[in-house]
Scaffold this motif. Structure first.
Motif, mmCIF file in Angstrom:
data_model
loop_
_atom_site.group_PDB
_atom_site.id
_atom_site.type_symbol
_atom_site.label_atom_id
_atom_site.label_comp_id
_atom_site.label_asym_id
_atom_site.label_seq_id
_atom_site.Cartn_x
_atom_site.Cartn_y
_atom_site.Cartn_z
ATOM 1 N N GLY A 113 -4.141 8.135 4.438
ATOM 2 C CA GLY A 113 -5.154 7.206 3.952
ATOM 3 C C GLY A 113 -6.186 6.880 5.016
ATOM 4 O O GLY A 113 -5.941 7.008 6.213
ATOM 5 N N LEU A 136 -3.400 -5.332 -3.546
ATOM 6 C CA LEU A 136 -3.079 -4.212 -2.654
ATOM 7 C C LEU A 136 -3.994 -4.209 -1.430
ATOM 8 O O LEU A 136 -5.131 -4.669 -1.497
ATOM 9 C CB LEU A 136 -3.245 -2.883 -3.403
ATOM 10 C CG LEU A 136 -2.342 -2.660 -4.616
ATOM 11 C CD1 LEU A 136 -2.824 -1.479 -5.437
ATOM 12 C CD2 LEU A 136 -0.896 -2.460 -4.204
ATOM 13 N N LYS A 174 -7.182 0.527 1.018
ATOM 14 C CA LYS A 174 -6.953 1.819 1.676
ATOM 15 C C LYS A 174 -7.248 2.941 0.679
ATOM 16 O O LYS A 174 -6.776 2.900 -0.455
ATOM 17 C CB LYS A 174 -5.515 1.911 2.197
ATOM 18 C CG LYS A 174 -5.294 3.110 3.132
ATOM 19 C CD LYS A 174 -4.046 2.969 4.005
ATOM 20 C CE LYS A 174 -2.774 3.257 3.275
ATOM 21 N NZ LYS A 174 -1.631 3.545 4.175
ATOM 22 N N ALA A 228 2.637 2.742 -3.891
ATOM 23 C CA ALA A 228 2.246 1.405 -3.436
ATOM 24 C C ALA A 228 2.916 0.302 -4.248
ATOM 25 O O ALA A 228 3.357 -0.699 -3.690
ATOM 26 C CB ALA A 228 0.723 1.256 -3.509
ATOM 27 N N GLU A 232 -7.234 -3.817 -5.450
ATOM 28 C CA GLU A 232 -7.382 -3.919 -3.994
ATOM 29 C C GLU A 232 -7.929 -5.287 -3.594
ATOM 30 O O GLU A 232 -8.691 -5.913 -4.329
ATOM 31 C CB GLU A 232 -8.274 -2.794 -3.456
ATOM 32 C CG GLU A 232 -7.524 -1.480 -3.370
ATOM 33 C CD GLU A 232 -8.184 -0.425 -2.509
ATOM 34 O OE1 GLU A 232 -7.444 0.400 -1.960
ATOM 35 O OE2 GLU A 232 -9.425 -0.408 -2.394
ATOM 36 N N CYS A 238 -10.970 2.450 -5.436
ATOM 37 C CA CYS A 238 -10.989 2.602 -3.974
ATOM 38 C C CYS A 238 -12.170 3.430 -3.480
ATOM 39 O O CYS A 238 -12.472 3.432 -2.289
ATOM 40 C CB CYS A 238 -9.678 3.225 -3.506
ATOM 41 S SG CYS A 238 -9.342 4.846 -4.227
ATOM 42 N N GLN A 253 -0.248 7.917 -5.170
ATOM 43 C CA GLN A 253 -0.362 6.867 -4.150
ATOM 44 C C GLN A 253 -0.144 5.476 -4.769
ATOM 45 O O GLN A 253 0.500 4.611 -4.172
ATOM 46 C CB GLN A 253 -1.749 6.923 -3.484
ATOM 47 C CG GLN A 253 -1.909 8.045 -2.472
ATOM 48 C CD GLN A 253 -1.843 9.430 -3.098
ATOM 49 O OE1 GLN A 253 -2.377 9.655 -4.178
ATOM 50 N NE2 GLN A 253 -1.186 10.357 -2.426
ATOM 51 N N LEU A 254 -0.663 5.285 -5.984
ATOM 52 C CA LEU A 254 -0.543 3.987 -6.644
ATOM 53 C C LEU A 254 0.910 3.693 -7.041
ATOM 54 O O LEU A 254 1.389 2.566 -6.892
ATOM 55 C CB LEU A 254 -1.461 3.945 -7.872
ATOM 56 C CG LEU A 254 -1.693 2.578 -8.505
ATOM 57 C CD1 LEU A 254 -2.273 1.590 -7.504
ATOM 58 C CD2 LEU A 254 -2.619 2.687 -9.711
ATOM 59 N N GLN A 288 -6.069 4.974 -2.654
ATOM 60 C CA GLN A 288 -5.014 4.231 -3.346
ATOM 61 C C GLN A 288 -5.065 4.402 -4.866
ATOM 62 O O GLN A 288 -4.082 4.186 -5.554
ATOM 63 C CB GLN A 288 -5.102 2.751 -3.004
ATOM 64 C CG GLN A 288 -3.840 1.985 -3.305
ATOM 65 C CD GLN A 288 -3.574 0.954 -2.235
ATOM 66 O OE1 GLN A 288 -2.498 0.914 -1.679
ATOM 67 N NE2 GLN A 288 -4.548 0.133 -1.935
ATOM 68 N N THR A 306 0.864 -1.182 0.000
ATOM 69 C CA THR A 306 0.000 0.000 0.000
ATOM 70 C C THR A 306 0.901 1.232 0.000
ATOM 71 O O THR A 306 2.128 1.109 0.066
ATOM 72 C CB THR A 306 -0.981 0.007 1.189
ATOM 73 O OG1 THR A 306 -1.923 1.067 1.011
ATOM 74 C CG2 THR A 306 -0.277 0.184 2.529
#
Length: 445
Positions: A9, A231, A234, A246, A206, A167, A242-243, A237, A4
Motif C-alpha cells: 500500500g 479505515l 491507504k 482490512a 476511509e 481510495c 484488500q478490503l 484499500q 487497514t
C-alpha cells in the motif's frame, strides 16, 4: 488503531478537489452513445434497431451470456444507428446511437423522492430485479451484480462488505453520494443482505471522510446488522481482497474467489443503484461522476446519463484548461488516458481527471537500483520489478510462474519507483499475454 490491510500500500496526495461539491444533474445530451460492453464478461446484445423509438429506462440490449448485463436507454428519442465508437480503453466498441427528443420516462419508474424502506420480495425476486435493471459493480470493475449475488453452491456468504473507501486520489463521487443519499444506501444494503441471506454488513469508509463516517454511522444505527468501519487512509484499500483483509482479517488465496472468505463485496454506488432498482423500478442508466483537476475552473460531481460525451461534462466545469497534458478516465492510479473527449460515459465511469502538463509528464526512465520499494508497496506480495523486466523481455511462461495474474494493476509499484520505470505498462502487457495463453490452453482441453 484504525483498521487497514496487512501488506503493501501507498499514500498518494489525496487531491479531493471536488469534495463537498453538491451533485449537479448534468444536462441531457443531444445525442447519446450507449456502449454494449459496459461490464466484465460478454457484451450485451441489442434488441432495438435503427428507427426504433425509446424512452428513458427502455431496455435496449439484453445480457449476452451468464456473465453479462442488460443495458437501458438513458434518454428518450430515436435509435439513429448501431455502430462502433472509441471507448475509454481506446478501442472501437459496438454502441447504440440515439438522437434525443424530449425526456420521456418509462411509466413504471417511480420518480418521487419518497423513501421506500419495506422490501417484501424473496431473495430470488431481488436478484432477478437487479439483473433486469442491468446493475454492475460501480467501483470500476463493473462485474454484473446478479452473478456476485449467486455464489457457487460450494460457498456460503456470511456477510456483505460495502466498499465506500474511494481510495483513488481526486475522486469524490462516492463520498458525495453518501452525504446526499445515506438513507437510500442503507435500504440498498439491507436488500443486498436479504439477497445473499446474511444478517451482517460492514461499510468500510476511509478516515479522510469524517462527515460521511459520522452521517452513515448515525443512519446505520436504526438498521439492524449494519456496522460502519472507519479505515486508515491507504491505497489501494478499495481493492476487493484488500478490503476483505482490512475489515474481517481474512485473506483471499491466490486464484480463489473473494466469496471463499464468506464476504460478498459491493460498491456503495451499487448499493444505491440496488435501492433504486428494487424499490423504484429504476434501471441503471445514470450515475454520479467526478470531473476534476488542478487547472479546472470548477471541479464538480455530476449525476450524468450513461452515454453522455465526456466533453459535455468538461464544458460544464468551465471547459478544457490550456495547460491540459492528459485526460484520464477514472482516477490517476488505475484510470486510463483517453484518446479523445467524445468518449461516452459508461456504468463504470467514476471520474474524469484533467491533468496539467506538469502532472502528466512522466520522469525520465533510469535503471532499476534494486531498492525493492515496489516489493514493499505491492499489496499482493508480488515482485513487480521482476514481473515488469521479464514481461519486457517477452518471457511470458516465466511471469506466469511468478504469479503475474494475481496483480490487481493498482499502480503502487510504479508510484513508488525512484527510477520512474513504467512497471505497470509492462505488467499489463504480460498479464494480457498470459491471459491469452491460459485461454488457449483451456480451449484445447
Amino acid at each position: 488503531m484504525l483498521k487497514t490491510f496487512s501488506i503493501g500500500g501507498v499514500h498518494p496526495h489525496e487531491n479531493k478537489l471536488s469534495a463537498h461539491q453538491p451533485i449537479i444533474k448534468a444536462e441531457v445530451p443531444a445525442k447519446a452513445v450507449i456502449l454494449l460492453g459496459q461490464h466484465i464478461g460478454a457484451p450485451a446484445k441489442p434488441i432495438v434497431a435503427k428507427g426504433d423509438v425509446v424512452k428513458v429506462g427502455t431496455k435496449i440490449a439484453e445480457p449476452g451470456g451468464f456473465v453479462s448485463a442488460a443495458i437501458h436507454s438513458s434518454v428518450s428519442g430515436k435509435v439513429a444507428k448501431i455502430d462502433t465508437i472509441v471507448d475509454a480503453s481506446g478501442y472501437a466498441k459496438p454502441a447504440i446511437f440515439i438522437d434525443v427528443e424530449g425526456d420521456e420516462w418509462e411509466e413504471s419508474i417511480d420518480r418521487t423522492d419518497t423513501l421506500v424502506k419495506e422490501c417484501n420480495l424473496t431473495p430470488e425476486e431481488i436478484v432477478k430485479k437487479i439483473a433486469d435493471a442491468g446493475i454492475v459493480g460501480m467501483g470500476g470493475a463493473c462485474f454484473p451484480t446478479q452473478v456476485k449475488l449467486c455464489p457457487p453452491p460450494a460457498f456460503k456468504a456470511e456477510c456483505v462488505i460495502i466498499n465506500a473507501v474511494e481510495c483513488e486520489p481526486y475522486l469524490t463521487a462516492d463520498h458525495q453520494l453518501m452525504l446526499e443519499h445515506a438513507e437510500e444506501i442503507m435500504v440498498g444494503v439491507t436488500i443486498l443482505m436479504k439477497a445473499v441471506k446474511v444478517n451482517k454488513a460492514f461499510i468500510g469508509i476511509e478516515n479522510n471522510k469524517p462527515d460521511a463516517i459520522q452521517l452513515m454511522t448515525k443512519v446505520a444505527s436504526s438498521y439492524s446488522g449494519i456496522e460502519v468501519v472507519p479505515l486508515k487512509v491507504k491505497y489501494p484499500q478499495g481493492g476487493e481482497k484488500q478490503l476483505i483483509d482490512a475489515i474481517i482479517k481474512r485473506q483471499v488465496a491466490a486464484g480463489a474467489l473473494p466469496i471463499s472468505t464468506g464476504a460478498v463485496v459491493q460498491n456503495v454506488g451499487t448499493a444505491f443503484a440496488v435501492y433504486e432498482a428494487v424499490q423504484k423500478n429504476k434501471p441503471l442508466f445514470e450515475r454520479v461522476i467526478s470531473v476534476t483537476g488542478k487547472s479546472l475552473t470548477k471541479p464538480s460531481n455530476f449525476l450524468a446519463r450513461i452515454g453522455t460525451p465526456m466533453q459535455q461534462l468538461i464544458d460544464a466545469c468551465g471547459g478544457l484548461p490550456e495547460d491540459t497534458g492528459k485526460i484520464i478516465g477514472g482516477g490517476p492510479m488505475m484510470g486510463k488516458a483517453l484518446v479523445n473527449t467524445d468518449v461516452p460515459t459508461a456504468k463504470g465511469s467514476s471520474g474524469i481527471l484533467i491533468m496539467n502538463n506538469k502532472e502528466a509528464k512522466r520522469g525520465a526512465v533510469q535503471p532499476c537500483i534494486r531498492c525493492a520499494k515496489c516489493v514493499g508497496a505491492c499489496p499482493m506480495g508480488l515482485e513487480p520489478f521482476l514481473l515488469a523486466t521479464v514481461s519486457a523481455h517477452g518471457d511470458f511462461e516465466r511471469v506466469e510462474k511468478e504469479d503475474i495474474m494475481s496483480c490487481i494493476e493498482c499502480g503502487s509499484c510504479q508510484f513508488t519507483c525512484p527510477s520512474n520505470r513504467p512497471m505497470l505498462d509492462y505488467i499489463r502487457l504480460g498479464k494480457a499475454k498470459v491471459g491469452a495463453m491460459i485461454r488457449a490452453r483451456q480451449a484445447k482441453k
